[in-house]
Design an enzyme around this catalytic site. Sequence first.
Site: not given
Ligand code: GUN
Length: 302
Positions: A54, A98, A121
């Site tokens: 990311k 995350q 998100d």
């Molecule tokens: N963990 C697994 N997929 C995601 C996601 O799309 N966003 C976040 N914040 N954590 C995750």
Amino acid sequence: MTAKLIKGTEIREQILEEITTEVAQIKAKHGVVPGLVTILVGANPASISYVTLKIQTAHRVGFHEVQDNQDATISEEDLLALIDKYNKDDSINGILVQLPLPKHVDEKKVLNAIDPDKDVDGFHPVNVGRLMIGGKEVKFPPCTPAGIQEMIVRAGVETKGAEVVVVGRSNIVGKPIANMMVQKGKGANSTVTIVHTGTKDLAAHCKRADILIVAAGVPGLVKPEWIKPGACVIDVGVNRVGETVSEKTGKKVAVLRGDVDFDAAKEIAGYITPVPGGVGPMTITMLMLNTLKSLKFKLGIA
Ligand code: GUN
């Protein structure tokens, strides 16, 4: 092979190029770039690799990026204070915590503490509500469903009046994508059915689908005989079914398998996404798009 492959890796490159161009234009005109912070708690290997990707992608498209890694022992109170700090930070337009978080931290409380206008998100209840209302209310569609819809649109698949069947009812994929496909508008206006572990005849529903979206987390769940000839099949499953040694790097890598029996399904479907290289690369791409949108909302140019 009869199906046309919908490659997330290719669509990602197109969208990231579009974002890079727009970021440069905004920088020239307004003197600012989108800012994204990722908050990682602990050292879960999968989470580390997602967050790293990311941040690398944010850097590539010209964002201001902040990687905030915290020890697994951080208290809930300190984590909430950290989120508050970024809520107030003008250089940050998107906050991503995350998941999963350690057990001693209330995940819901943490996600709800993020300013809904920085919730790239799309997990905050305010943004879930906005998505439900649809249209201009929507600010940040959740990234994986947004990526799925973008793939369907860019592949040129007709969605208006299409029978869409979604396998799985998670808050991250199943429920939001079903909600998005039912709205009146581009890339939607479909007749939607959600099937799940309580559904009586999974196969019968899948066989009706013009667009079959599978997010069940069960490797090979969807059998080729469940697929309507010519259907568009979107496989969201990323299941680790073993390990192998990479020919390129000599390192151990996970063997990934989707929720659909790809080799057989590709002979029946009209369109299909591969695993890996299908939906996966779209999630981070849409996170970048949401972060750019967040700055555009703030500047009044969205
Ligand atoms: N963990 C697994 N997929 C995601 C996601 O799309 N966003 C976040 N914040 N954590 C995750």
